[in-house]
Design a protein around this motif. Structure first.
Motif, PDB file in Angstrom:
ATOM      1  N   PHE A  44       1.205  -1.144   0.336  1.00 13.88           N
ATOM      2  CA  PHE A  44      -0.160  -0.493   0.352  1.00 13.88           C
ATOM      3  C   PHE A  44       0.877   1.168  -0.044  1.00 13.88           C
ATOM      4  CE2 PHE A  44      -2.558   3.336   1.962  1.00 13.88           C
ATOM      5  CZ  PHE A  44      -3.918   3.375   1.285  1.00 13.88           C
ATOM      6  N   PHE A  45       2.101   1.405   0.481  1.00 15.37           N
ATOM      7  CA  PHE A  45       2.886   2.568   0.685  1.00 15.37           C
ATOM      8  C   PHE A  45       3.489   3.102  -0.199  1.00 15.37           C
ATOM      9  CE2 PHE A  45       7.008   4.077   1.587  1.00 15.37           C
ATOM     10  CZ  PHE A  45       7.143   5.393   1.998  1.00 15.37           C
ATOM     11  N   TRP A  46       4.490   1.247  -0.971  1.00 15.04           N
ATOM     12  CA  TRP A  46       4.632   1.820  -2.339  1.00 15.04           C
ATOM     13  C   TRP A  46       3.572   2.516  -3.912  1.00 15.04           C
ATOM     14  CZ3 TRP A  46      10.092   3.383  -3.135  1.00 15.04           C
ATOM     15  CH2 TRP A  46      10.264   3.122  -2.223  1.00 15.04           C
ATOM     16  N   ALA A  47       2.054   1.474  -3.463  1.00 12.28           N
ATOM     17  CA  ALA A  47       1.382   1.709  -4.508  1.00 12.28           C
ATOM     18  C   ALA A  47       1.369   3.446  -4.422  1.00 12.28           C
ATOM     19  CB  ALA A  47      -0.361   0.875  -4.537  1.00 12.28           C
ATOM     20  N   SER A  48       1.034   3.800  -2.808  1.00  9.32           N
ATOM     21  CA  SER A  48       0.400   4.954  -2.930  1.00  9.32           C
ATOM     22  C   SER A  48       1.337   6.000  -3.594  1.00  9.32           C
ATOM     23  CB  SER A  48      -0.171   5.892  -1.828  1.00  9.32           C
ATOM     24  OG  SER A  48      -0.531   4.713  -0.308  1.00  9.32           O
ATOM     25  N   ARG A  66      -2.792   1.687  -9.916  1.00  9.80           N
ATOM     26  CA  ARG A  66      -4.264   1.905  -9.827  1.00  9.80           C
ATOM     27  C   ARG A  66      -5.042   1.067  -8.784  1.00  9.80           C
ATOM     28  NH1 ARG A  66      -4.390   7.131 -14.182  1.00  9.80           N
ATOM     29  NH2 ARG A  66      -3.303   8.084 -13.208  1.00  9.80           N
ATOM     30  N   LEU A  67      -5.133   0.253  -9.528  1.00  7.94           N
ATOM     31  CA  LEU A  67      -6.168  -1.099  -9.637  1.00  7.94           C
ATOM     32  C   LEU A  67      -6.378  -1.627  -8.452  1.00  7.94           C
ATOM     33  CD1 LEU A  67      -8.509  -2.425 -10.843  1.00  7.94           C
ATOM     34  CD2 LEU A  67      -6.879  -4.312 -12.259  1.00  7.94           C
ATOM     35  N   LEU A  68      -4.027  -2.740  -8.098  1.00 10.00           N
ATOM     36  CA  LEU A  68      -4.217  -2.359  -7.072  1.00 10.00           C
ATOM     37  C   LEU A  68      -4.253  -1.827  -5.672  1.00 10.00           C
ATOM     38  CD1 LEU A  68      -2.652  -4.817  -5.372  1.00 10.00           C
ATOM     39  CD2 LEU A  68      -0.338  -3.275  -5.828  1.00 10.00           C
ATOM     40  N   PHE A  69      -4.408   0.090  -5.755  1.00  7.63           N
ATOM     41  CA  PHE A  69      -4.344   0.111  -4.783  1.00  7.63           C
ATOM     42  C   PHE A  69      -5.653   0.426  -4.288  1.00  7.63           C
ATOM     43  CE2 PHE A  69      -5.265   4.096  -3.308  1.00  7.63           C
ATOM     44  CZ  PHE A  69      -4.234   4.482  -2.410  1.00  7.63           C
ATOM     45  N   LEU A  70      -6.677   0.258  -5.209  1.00 12.52           N
ATOM     46  CA  LEU A  70      -8.608   0.040  -5.162  1.00 12.52           C
ATOM     47  C   LEU A  70      -8.192  -1.043  -4.515  1.00 12.52           C
ATOM     48  CD1 LEU A  70     -10.914   1.257  -5.749  1.00 12.52           C
ATOM     49  CD2 LEU A  70     -11.554   0.422  -7.824  1.00 12.52           C
ATOM     50  N   SER A  75      -9.995  -4.029   0.316  1.00  8.72           N
ATOM     51  CA  SER A  75     -10.146  -5.546   1.250  1.00  8.72           C
ATOM     52  C   SER A  75     -10.673  -5.478   2.376  1.00  8.72           C
ATOM     53  CB  SER A  75      -8.466  -5.946   0.551  1.00  8.72           C
ATOM     54  OG  SER A  75      -7.578  -5.618   1.368  1.00  8.72           O
ATOM     55  N   ARG A  76     -10.032  -5.066   3.680  1.00  6.40           N
ATOM     56  CA  ARG A  76     -10.176  -5.203   4.690  1.00  6.40           C
ATOM     57  C   ARG A  76     -11.810  -5.555   4.971  1.00  6.40           C
ATOM     58  NH1 ARG A  76      -4.976  -1.734   7.894  1.00  6.40           N
ATOM     59  NH2 ARG A  76      -3.413  -3.149   7.707  1.00  6.40           N
ATOM     60  N   VAL A  77     -12.718  -4.628   4.507  1.00  2.00           N
ATOM     61  CA  VAL A  77     -13.730  -3.652   4.238  1.00  2.00           C
ATOM     62  C   VAL A  77     -14.915  -5.103   3.855  1.00  2.00           C
ATOM     63  CG1 VAL A  77     -15.801  -2.215   3.950  1.00  2.00           C
ATOM     64  CG2 VAL A  77     -13.082  -1.272   4.305  1.00  2.00           C
ATOM     65  N   ASP A 103     -10.652  10.517  -5.929  1.00  2.80           N
ATOM     66  CA  ASP A 103     -10.166   9.091  -6.417  1.00  2.80           C
ATOM     67  C   ASP A 103     -11.715   8.745  -6.709  1.00  2.80           C
ATOM     68  OD1 ASP A 103     -10.044   6.389  -7.072  1.00  2.80           O
ATOM     69  OD2 ASP A 103      -8.582   6.133  -5.392  1.00  2.80           O
ATOM     70  N   VAL A 104     -12.416   8.850  -8.157  1.00  2.36           N
ATOM     71  CA  VAL A 104     -13.511   8.967  -8.661  1.00  2.36           C
ATOM     72  C   VAL A 104     -13.805   7.470  -8.580  1.00  2.36           C
ATOM     73  CG1 VAL A 104     -14.716   7.919 -10.643  1.00  2.36           C
ATOM     74  CG2 VAL A 104     -13.419  10.829 -10.387  1.00  2.36           C
ATOM     75  N   GLU A 105     -12.800   5.869  -8.766  1.00  2.00           N
ATOM     76  CA  GLU A 105     -13.200   4.325  -8.626  1.00  2.00           C
ATOM     77  C   GLU A 105     -13.682   4.401  -7.043  1.00  2.00           C
ATOM     78  OE1 GLU A 105     -13.998   1.690 -10.452  1.00  2.00           O
ATOM     79  OE2 GLU A 105     -13.804   3.751 -11.976  1.00  2.00           O
ATOM     80  N   SER A 106     -12.629   4.904  -6.332  1.00  2.00           N
ATOM     81  CA  SER A 106     -13.436   4.143  -4.823  1.00  2.00           C
ATOM     82  C   SER A 106     -14.218   5.562  -4.163  1.00  2.00           C
ATOM     83  CB  SER A 106     -12.101   5.204  -3.579  1.00  2.00           C
ATOM     84  OG  SER A 106     -10.671   4.113  -4.539  1.00  2.00           O
TER      85      SER A 106
END
Length: 233
Positions: A44-48, A66-70, A75-77, A103-106
């Motif tokens: 998450f840190f590096w993806a950000s 971007r897909l990975l970040f989303l 995932s936790r939720v 972040d439109v997708e989020s």
């Protein structure tokens, strides 16, 4: 060793700022390692950082990140939702929505999931509100993914006599589906129009018929609504 890899990457980037292909390869290898070892925190840190364009990478890698970040954000939720912790899951989705203003997708996915959870909890007005929020971000070409559940919410609103919300949601779905190959356009047009007619809202009926004409959805139902509109004037 992993920290050393990160240090080597940052040092290499500092000394060879124009060696973009090599930097991207190093980043990809680090991300692959994190993913393989399920190190979500570092991933998450590096993806950000990549997503925020702190590093210059190809558009191809940026799309993947971007897909990975989303996926990481949700995932936790989603684990809470699967375990039946609906309240915690709902809090999680609303938190993602609030903390992702750009972040439109989020925003889209968190609003849709919140709407579904409210619907499952029989809170139809909040289900309606969050589905409407999601529609700000849903593109016409992807409405087919959410059309079924949105119609179910609109049907339930109608059954509970929330006519204003029901007709508005039917019409909102119709506008998204209007230029697609959706098989629901006819029923959406009819349902929204009949509710508006019953409430004497002729302006909205005319607006729906205008939309139907624009996207060539003015078939039998549209003709029926036109006749009903004439009767009600």
């Amino acid at each position: 060793k992993l920290n050393q890899c990160e240090d080597i990457f940052l040092s290499y980037r500092s000394n060879f700022p124009d060696s973009l292909k090599e930097q991207e390869l190093m980043l990809t290898q680090m991300m692959t390692f994190y993913k393989k070892n399920k190190n979500d925190k570092s991933l998450f840190f590096w993806a950000s950082k990549i997503r925020n364009k702190e590093f210059r990478v190809s558009e191809r890698l940026l799309k993947k990140v971007r897909l990975l970040f989303l996926n990481l954000k949700f995932s936790r939720v989603e684990k809470d939702a699967v375990k039946g912790n609906k309240i915690e899951a709902l809090k999680g989705y609303l938190s993602i929505y609030k903390k992702s203003p750009k972040d439109v997708e989020s925003r889209k996915n968190s609003a849709i999931n919140a709407s579904i959870l409210f619907y499952e909890g029989k809170d139809l007005r909040r289900a309606y509100y969050w589905m409407k929020q999601s529609f700000k971000f849903v593109k016409r070409k992807e409405i087919f993914k959410f059309e079924k559940v949105a119609i179910q919410i609109a049907d339930s609103l109608f059954e509970r006599r929330f006519f204003k919300e029901s007709s508005d949601l039917y019409f909102s779905i119709f506008k998204k589906a209007c230029f697609t190959k959706s098989n629901n356009k006819d029923s959406l047009l009819k349902n929204a129009s009949l509710i508006y007619l019953s409430e004497g809202n002729h302006r909205k009926v005319i607006e729906i018929l205008s939309w139907a004409k624009r996207c060539k959805a003015d078939g039998k139902s549209a003709n029926f609504i036109k006749l009903e509109l004439i009767k009600n004037f």
